[in-house]
Design a protein around this motif. Structure first.
Motif, PDB file in Angstrom:
ATOM      1  N   ILE A 107       0.679  -1.356  -0.046  1.00  0.00           N
ATOM      2  CA  ILE A 107       0.070   0.006   0.051  1.00  0.00           C
ATOM      3  C   ILE A 107       0.860   1.117   0.047  1.00  0.00           C
ATOM      4  O   ILE A 107       0.615   2.181  -0.707  1.00  0.00           O
ATOM      5  N   LEU A 121      -8.418   4.804   2.641  1.00  0.00           N
ATOM      6  CA  LEU A 121      -8.606   3.468   2.157  1.00  0.00           C
ATOM      7  C   LEU A 121      -9.602   2.704   2.188  1.00  0.00           C
ATOM      8  O   LEU A 121     -10.403   2.469   3.143  1.00  0.00           O
ATOM      9  N   ALA A 131      -5.184  -3.074   4.840  1.00  0.00           N
ATOM     10  CA  ALA A 131      -5.530  -1.710   4.943  1.00  0.00           C
ATOM     11  C   ALA A 131      -5.488  -1.210   6.539  1.00  0.00           C
ATOM     12  O   ALA A 131      -4.836  -0.164   6.933  1.00  0.00           O
ATOM     13  N   VAL A 142      -3.126   8.248   6.357  1.00  0.00           N
ATOM     14  CA  VAL A 142      -4.690   7.520   6.348  1.00  0.00           C
ATOM     15  C   VAL A 142      -5.484   8.512   6.688  1.00  0.00           C
ATOM     16  O   VAL A 142      -5.678   9.078   7.850  1.00  0.00           O
ATOM     17  N   LEU A 145     -10.968   5.082   6.985  1.00  0.00           N
ATOM     18  CA  LEU A 145     -10.682   3.743   6.243  1.00  0.00           C
ATOM     19  C   LEU A 145     -12.358   3.240   6.188  1.00  0.00           C
ATOM     20  O   LEU A 145     -13.147   3.524   6.983  1.00  0.00           O
TER      21      LEU A 145
END
Length: 250
Positions: A107, A121, A131, A142, A145
């Motif tokens: 990633i 993500l 992830a 990030v 999520l």
């Protein structure tokens, strides 16, 4: 056991190497192959939004199955989409072991290759574990999520017990060879289980059939071998905006 497991993962690399360099089929979604530490990875970038969404297909699907999703997201976001190593057109590097750490590194490598500072993500199923692992390792990269059909760790192990009741897929080398020999048959059954509506299922199969047959094998065996053992996320709390998408028919 560790030695045999490494041999099994090496079988993945051998299969992709024997297939040769992938060539896109006519009508495939615009993409490029990028050589990373994890392998030669197929990546698509589109959209002009200020925020980036990172997505990947849930194998055995490929980017072509996500065309409408990519176009829809692209109206509001910059979209980076990829096929994971050993799935679709993406070829894995020698030594790639499908572990959470390897997935997290993949990633980050994809984000670096696409000049993505941070992203939301949204990876499905087992890729969702990777992830989550990346979010714990590199929270500054990030923005959020979205867990798509990713079960709890224990539920995943229970599901594997049902799918691989005889333990053949979890047997290093044997499992890889078994899925190598039966890949197309397994993928057909996968689509039949995932989409009960006959017309929609045929549309999915037609998209799959239109993809060049130099694609890699659907490496389910290596995935379940790598993602085993105790829950690595137990007791940990992710301090990021998150959402869970789950279909009860899974």
């Amino acid at each position: 056991m560790a030695i045999f497991r490494r041999l099994g993962f090496a079988t993945d690399y051998l299969q992709c190497a024997l297939k040769g360099a992938p060539t896109m089929a006519p009508g495939d979604i615009d993409s490029r192959m990028v050589q990373l530490e994890n392998g030669n990875i197929r990546i698509h970038v589109s959209g002009t939004g200020r925020q980036t969404v990172l997505i990947c297909p849930d194998g055995p699907c490929g980017l072509e199955h996500y065309r409408e999703i990519i176009e829809m997201l692209g109206r509001r976001y910059r979209v980076v989409a990829f096929e994971p190593p050993g799935f679709g057109y993406s070829q894995l590097s020698f030594g790639y072991d499908h572990s959470l750490r390897a997935g997290a590194e993949m990633i980050e490598n994809i984000m670096d290759a696409t000049q993505t500072k941070s992203a939301i993500l949204s990876l499905p199923c087992v890729a969702g574990f990777m992830a989550l692992d990346f979010a714990f390792r590199r929270p500054e990269r990030v923005d959020g999520l979205v867990s798509v059909q990713t079960p709890s760790w224990d539920d995943f192990q229970n599901w594997v017990d049902v799918i691989d009741s005889k333990g053949l897929g979890r047997t290093p080398v044997l499992g890889q060879l078994l899925f190598w020999a039966t890949s197309q048959k397994v993928q057909s059954k996968w689509y039949a289980a995932a989409e009960p509506h006959r017309k929609r299922r045929q549309e999915i199969v037609d998209v799959h059939s239109g993809r060049n047959q130099k694609e890699c094998v659907f490496w389910f065996s290596s995935t379940i071998q790598a993602l085993s053992g105790p829950d690595p996320f137990e007791g940990r709390v992710l301090q990021k905006p998150s959402a869970i998408l789950w279909g009860d028919k899974d």
